[in-house]
Design a protein around this motif. Structure first.
Motif, PDB file in Angstrom:
ATOM      1  N   HIS A   1      31.436  37.435  44.626  1.00 57.34           N
ATOM      2  CA  HIS A   1      32.122  36.645  43.598  1.00 57.34           C
ATOM      3  C   HIS A   1      31.218  36.269  42.430  1.00 57.34           C
ATOM      4  N   ALA A   2      29.955  36.002  42.684  1.00 52.95           N
ATOM      5  CA  ALA A   2      29.072  35.559  41.600  1.00 52.95           C
ATOM      6  C   ALA A   2      28.831  36.665  40.578  1.00 52.95           C
ATOM      7  N   SER A   3      28.532  37.871  41.071  1.00 53.58           N
ATOM      8  CA  SER A   3      28.293  38.976  40.138  1.00 53.58           C
ATOM      9  C   SER A   3      29.574  39.389  39.433  1.00 53.58           C
ATOM     10  N   LYS A   4      30.689  39.330  40.131  1.00 50.52           N
ATOM     11  CA  LYS A   4      31.973  39.691  39.517  1.00 50.52           C
ATOM     12  C   LYS A   4      32.368  38.692  38.448  1.00 50.52           C
ATOM     13  N   ALA A   5      32.011  37.435  38.637  1.00 48.65           N
ATOM     14  CA  ALA A   5      32.379  36.392  37.670  1.00 48.65           C
ATOM     15  C   ALA A   5      31.779  36.646  36.293  1.00 48.65           C
ATOM     16  N   GLU A   6      30.647  37.344  36.253  1.00 46.04           N
ATOM     17  CA  GLU A   6      30.003  37.635  34.974  1.00 46.04           C
ATOM     18  C   GLU A   6      30.887  38.497  34.074  1.00 46.04           C
ATOM     19  N   GLU A   7      31.812  39.232  34.651  1.00 50.06           N
ATOM     20  CA  GLU A   7      32.648  40.151  33.885  1.00 50.06           C
ATOM     21  C   GLU A   7      33.963  39.528  33.421  1.00 50.06           C
ATOM     22  N   LEU A   8      34.361  38.421  34.023  1.00 54.59           N
ATOM     23  CA  LEU A   8      35.736  37.952  33.879  1.00 54.59           C
ATOM     24  C   LEU A   8      36.100  37.453  32.491  1.00 54.59           C
ATOM     25  N   ALA A   9      35.121  37.057  31.694  1.00 52.37           N
ATOM     26  CA  ALA A   9      35.439  36.610  30.340  1.00 52.37           C
ATOM     27  C   ALA A   9      35.778  37.783  29.435  1.00 52.37           C
ATOM     28  N   PHE A  10      35.400  38.975  29.825  1.00 58.55           N
ATOM     29  CA  PHE A  10      35.543  40.140  28.956  1.00 58.55           C
ATOM     30  C   PHE A  10      36.610  41.139  29.415  1.00 58.55           C
ATOM     31  N   PHE A  11      36.889  41.162  30.705  1.00 58.40           N
ATOM     32  CA  PHE A  11      37.756  42.203  31.226  1.00 58.40           C
ATOM     33  C   PHE A  11      39.088  41.646  31.714  1.00 58.40           C
ATOM     34  N   SER A  12      39.975  42.536  32.051  1.00 62.26           N
ATOM     35  CA  SER A  12      41.347  42.172  32.399  1.00 62.26           C
ATOM     36  C   SER A  12      41.485  41.765  33.863  1.00 62.26           C
ATOM     37  N   VAL A  13      42.434  40.862  34.104  1.00 58.57           N
ATOM     38  CA  VAL A  13      42.783  40.418  35.445  1.00 58.57           C
ATOM     39  C   VAL A  13      44.174  40.955  35.767  1.00 58.57           C
ATOM     40  N   VAL A  14      44.377  41.359  37.003  1.00 59.77           N
ATOM     41  CA  VAL A  14      45.646  41.949  37.413  1.00 59.77           C
ATOM     42  C   VAL A  14      46.650  40.858  37.773  1.00 59.77           C
ATOM     43  N   THR A  15      47.899  41.021  37.349  1.00 60.29           N
ATOM     44  CA  THR A  15      48.960  40.079  37.696  1.00 60.29           C
ATOM     45  C   THR A  15      49.292  40.196  39.183  1.00 60.29           C
ATOM     46  N   PRO A  16      49.922  39.177  39.782  1.00 63.39           N
ATOM     47  CA  PRO A  16      50.224  39.216  41.221  1.00 63.39           C
ATOM     48  C   PRO A  16      51.041  40.432  41.647  1.00 63.39           C
ATOM     49  N   ASP A  17      51.934  40.924  40.781  1.00 59.54           N
ATOM     50  CA  ASP A  17      52.724  42.098  41.146  1.00 59.54           C
ATOM     51  C   ASP A  17      51.981  43.404  40.894  1.00 59.54           C
ATOM     52  N   ARG A  18      50.746  43.284  40.346  1.00 62.39           N
ATOM     53  CA  ARG A  18      49.862  44.418  40.089  1.00 62.39           C
ATOM     54  C   ARG A  18      50.458  45.438  39.115  1.00 62.39           C
ATOM     55  N   LYS A  19      51.391  44.976  38.267  1.00 63.26           N
ATOM     56  CA  LYS A  19      52.038  45.876  37.313  1.00 63.26           C
ATOM     57  C   LYS A  19      51.447  45.763  35.906  1.00 63.26           C
ATOM     58  N   SER A  20      50.675  44.724  35.657  1.00 66.70           N
ATOM     59  CA  SER A  20      50.084  44.555  34.334  1.00 66.70           C
ATOM     60  C   SER A  20      48.799  43.740  34.445  1.00 66.70           C
ATOM     61  N   THR A  21      48.116  43.602  33.332  1.00 67.90           N
ATOM     62  CA  THR A  21      46.865  42.843  33.300  1.00 67.90           C
ATOM     63  C   THR A  21      46.878  41.873  32.118  1.00 67.90           C
ATOM     64  N   TYR A  22      45.983  40.923  32.146  1.00 64.82           N
ATOM     65  CA  TYR A  22      45.837  39.974  31.049  1.00 64.82           C
ATOM     66  C   TYR A  22      44.398  39.482  31.035  1.00 64.82           C
ATOM     67  N   HIS A  23      44.007  38.827  29.940  1.00 65.34           N
ATOM     68  CA  HIS A  23      42.665  38.258  29.831  1.00 65.34           C
ATOM     69  C   HIS A  23      42.702  36.758  30.127  1.00 65.34           C
ATOM     70  N   LEU A  24      41.756  36.306  30.922  1.00 65.32           N
ATOM     71  CA  LEU A  24      41.632  34.863  31.126  1.00 65.32           C
ATOM     72  C   LEU A  24      41.279  34.180  29.814  1.00 65.32           C
ATOM     73  N   LEU A  25      40.379  34.792  29.057  1.00 64.30           N
ATOM     74  CA  LEU A  25      40.016  34.294  27.734  1.00 64.30           C
ATOM     75  C   LEU A  25      40.862  35.065  26.729  1.00 64.30           C
ATOM     76  N   GLU A  26      41.924  34.436  26.291  1.00 67.41           N
ATOM     77  CA  GLU A  26      42.935  35.128  25.504  1.00 67.41           C
ATOM     78  C   GLU A  26      42.505  35.410  24.073  1.00 67.41           C
ATOM     79  N   ASP A  27      41.766  34.502  23.470  1.00 65.51           N
ATOM     80  CA  ASP A  27      41.391  34.619  22.063  1.00 65.51           C
ATOM     81  C   ASP A  27      40.418  35.782  21.862  1.00 65.51           C
TER      82      ASP A  27
END
Length: 215
Positions: free
Chosen positions: A173-199
């Motif tokens: 989790h720690a190493s993966k967290a480094e990527e989360l501001a830049f990359f997409s997260v999968v929706t619960p239905d796994r049909k689309s993605t979005y950014h945690l940091l939207e701007d």
């Protein structure tokens, strides 16, 4: 909507006395959206790792509160520093869920961490079960890992996938967290993605700084 972090002295002090109200307003709106999305994703941690302590919105609030206590009334961060600090609060434990992996459990199973963890857990459980001097500990560990023993042939099943998943997500989790501001997260239905940091402006700026830091 009420945002608890905005009631903290650390947050209030950071915005007090600064000009550029338009820019400050954008920072506030960007962090609010960041907060909302991170809180929503954090709800999935309890589903993927039910044995883990709470890592939901209350955890974020507790960290802001503790930082506020430590900083005191005299210490001041500027608005951008607050955004970066607050982002770290939102992201540091966010990767305790399969949602941060594009292919979910399939991707996690393909990692060397998964293979190593499965082998280590099974080996340890079997060793404990064979120690006659510690029969209770061995039986308890076998039950937890779902390692069954055939008394005649001593055949064993594999550790429960849920136990492996718990340990692997914890380790990564720690190493993966480094990527989360830049990359997409999968929706619960796994049909689309979005950014945690939207701007986009904030995300792209952080990406450029990250590249500079690693160059």
């Amino acid at each position: 909507m009420r945002y608890t972090f905005e009631e903290m002295g650390l947050w209030k002090n950071g915005f007090h006395g600064h000009d550029h109200s338009i820019e400050k307003g954008r920072i506030v709106q960007a962090y609010r959206a960041f907060w909302d999305r991170a809180c929503e994703m954090a709800k999935r941690i309890a589903l993927d790792l039910p044995g883990l302590t709470l890592h939901d919105e209350s955890h974020f609030v507790a960290l802001w509160s503790r930082a506020d206590q430590i900083a005191g009334s005299e210490y001041q961060l500027n608005p951008l520093e607050l955004f970066v600090f607050g982002g770290a609060i939102l992201l540091h434990d966010a990767a305790h869920t399969l949602s941060v992996y594009k292919d979910g459990l399939t991707e996690l199973r393909a990692t060397s961490f998964w293979q190593d963890t499965a082998a280590q857990m099974k080996s340890y459980a079997l060793e404990e079960a064979e120690r006659t001097s510690r029969p209770y500990r061995g039986r308890r560990l076998l039950r937890r890992l779902n390692v069954g023993q055939d008394k005649a042939e001593k055949k064993y099943t594999e550790p429960l996938e849920a136990d492996i998943q718990f340990n692997v997500l914890r380790r990564m989790h720690a190493s993966k967290a480094e990527e989360l501001a830049f990359f997409s997260v999968v929706t619960p239905d796994r049909k689309s993605t979005y950014h945690l940091l939207e701007d986009d402006t904030f995300r792209n700026h952080l990406w450029q700084c990250n590249r500079l830091d690693r160059s």
